[in-house]
Design an enzyme around this catalytic site. Structure first.
Site, PDB file in Angstrom:
ATOM      1  N   LYS A  94       0.835  -1.158   0.101  1.00 51.26           N
ATOM      2  CA  LYS A  94       0.024   0.070  -0.156  1.00 51.26           C
ATOM      3  C   LYS A  94       0.785   1.470   0.001  1.00 51.26           C
ATOM      4  O   LYS A  94       0.274   2.338  -0.443  1.00 51.26           O
ATOM      5  CB  LYS A  94      -1.251  -0.276   1.319  1.00 51.26           C
ATOM      6  N   GLU A 116     -10.622   6.822   4.704  1.00 51.23           N
ATOM      7  CA  GLU A 116     -11.210   5.868   5.571  1.00 51.23           C
ATOM      8  C   GLU A 116     -10.411   4.674   5.718  1.00 51.23           C
ATOM      9  O   GLU A 116      -9.499   4.418   4.617  1.00 51.23           O
ATOM     10  CB  GLU A 116     -12.748   5.283   5.154  1.00 51.23           C
ATOM     11  N   SER A 383       1.821  -9.812  -0.916  1.00 48.34           N
ATOM     12  CA  SER A 383       1.431  -8.423  -0.991  1.00 48.34           C
ATOM     13  C   SER A 383       1.832  -7.866   0.544  1.00 48.34           C
ATOM     14  O   SER A 383       2.166  -6.452   0.604  1.00 48.34           O
ATOM     15  CB  SER A 383      -0.056  -7.961  -1.221  1.00 48.34           C
TER      16      SER A 383
END
Ligand SMILES: *Cc1c(COP(=O)(O)O)cnc(C)c1O
Length: 399
Positions: A94, A116, A383
């Site tokens: 991310k 959010e 990931s």
């Protein structure tokens, strides 16, 4: 390294019939401004260089490719390789798009970045990028999630972001989206809504993909250098779909490379407790774009569940929908049980504790490797790391 300028979407933000901007006209103008700024800035050397330097010196890129020898021997058959996004600063992929979004927000003169978060992963990555870039950050999070995800909540506070607890509705992700979005609509000119995956209205599916495509660009070159050929199969878990698009984009032209996205089957595809949007969903609109949706007869999003909350989204990135329809990517599922098994197996055979999200892709690779040839290869996008899941899994398995 420059990121990949893939030819999709079209100028209206469509990947085939998916994507677009299903939003009020006032917001469409703002999104078009973001798109213009992005298209302009990404072609400048200054932006490309700043992002490339941060990728290297801050995130620690390139992340290595690792041959999982003991896991491969255990399963028997194809060689299994991992793209180690778990080794990035903050522990997952991310950070790749959060850095890009924070730099763009600063370039556009925005004073505040808003988002959010569900499990807190996007919140921590964004708060990190905002601390680095020097821009105010406000994260909305459901009260239930705040109680559940204590370590991430603490990290966000330490990183200096304003955490807004959301007490309405189910007090989870969906209400956090509504709350953050309302706050954004109060001043969309000076604030920037940083979407956490390849979803939302155009240009976000494109921008987030571009920022993530560094994963596949590196992986393709690394694999070629290491193995002298491309992998037979590449695979990644799919929630919104950003880490998968990050890996897949650089391989789209390589027709011999089979690509597989893995969705969470949760407690089973024949139960309501899954989040297998591409596998079971139908076409509709959600959060400002068109895609496959898990929805009821009136088009309202259904509740979704899996063991990996980072994958629990009733929509999915529009480019994935397109790639499914044209059959360039195959979408499969792994359920909670297989995921837990893959989590433990990778931990015990390789000393690598994967995120429960990533463990879905590991589970798929373990399922098919045995039926493949010894000289064939599978590349998994790992990931993220599983530190955040360790206590939960230990409790669940009674360790
Ligand atoms: C958030 C998250 C995902 C799911 O997001 P995508 O956009 O589908 O990639 C997957 N893995 C990890 C480790 C995550 O934190």
């Amino acid at each position: 390294m420059p990121y990949n300028f893939a030819p999709m979407p079209d100028e209206n933000g469509y990947f085939g019939e998916y994507g677009g901007q299903i939003i009020p006209p006032q917001l469409k103008e703002i999104m078009d401004d973001i798109n213009d700024a992005y298209e302009q800035v990404r072609q400048t050397d200054a932006f490309e260089q700043e992002l490339a330097e941060l990728n290297t010196d801050y995130t620690g890129r390139p992340s290595p490719i690792y041959f999982a020898r003991r896991l491969s021997e255990h399963v028997g058959g194809a060689g299994i390789f991992l793209k180690r996004e778990d080794l990035n600063h903050t522990g997952a992929h991310k950070i790749n798009h959060c850095l890009g979004e924070a730099l763009l927000a600063r370039h556009m003169g925005k004073t505040k970045v808003l988002a959010e978060t569900g499990a807190g992963q996007h919140g921590v990555a964004l708060a990190t990028a905002c601390a680095l870039v020097g821009i105010e950050c406000e994260i909305h999070m459901g009260e239930i999630d705040i109680e559940k995800e204590h370590p991430n909540v603490t990290k966000m506070k330490i990183l200096g972001c304003k955490l807004v607890p959301v007490s309405r509705g189910t007090r989870t992700l969906k209400d956090a989206v509504d709350s953050a979005f309302e706050e954004y609509l109060k001043d969309p000119v000076n604030s920037f809504y940083a979407i956490g995956s390849v979803v939302g209205p155009h240009p976000f599916p494109k921008m987030v993909r571009d920022f993530q495509s560094i994963v596949g660009i590196e992986a393709r070159a690394q694999f070629l250098e290491k193995q002298g050929k491309l992998p037979d199969i590449i695979t990644a878990c799919v929630g919104g779909g950003s880490n998968a698009m990050g890996l897949f984009t650089a391989f789209l032209q390589d027709e011999a490379v089979k690509m597989v996205g893995v969705e969470p089957a949760g407690l089973g595809l024949d139960t309501p407790d899954n989040a297998a949007t591409l596998t079971l969903g139908s076409k509709g609109a959600i959060h400002g774009f068109e895609c496959y949706n898990l929805q009821d007869e009136e088009g309202n999003p259904l509740p979704v569940y899996s063991i990996a909350s980072g994958l629990d989204y009733p929509g999915v990135g529009p480019q994935h929908c397109y790639l499914k329809d044209i059959k360039r990517v195959q979408y499969e599922t792994a359920d909670d049980k297989e995921c837990l098994d893959a989590f433990m197996t990778l931990s015990r055979l390789e000393g690598i504790i994967p995120a429960l999200e990533s463990a879905h892709a590991v589970a798929y690779a373990m399922r098919i490797a045995g039926s493949m040839d010894k000289n064939q290869t599978i590349l998994i996008n790992l990931s993220g790391r599983g530190d955040k899941d360790a206590d939960f899994v230990a409790e669940k398995l009674g360790l």
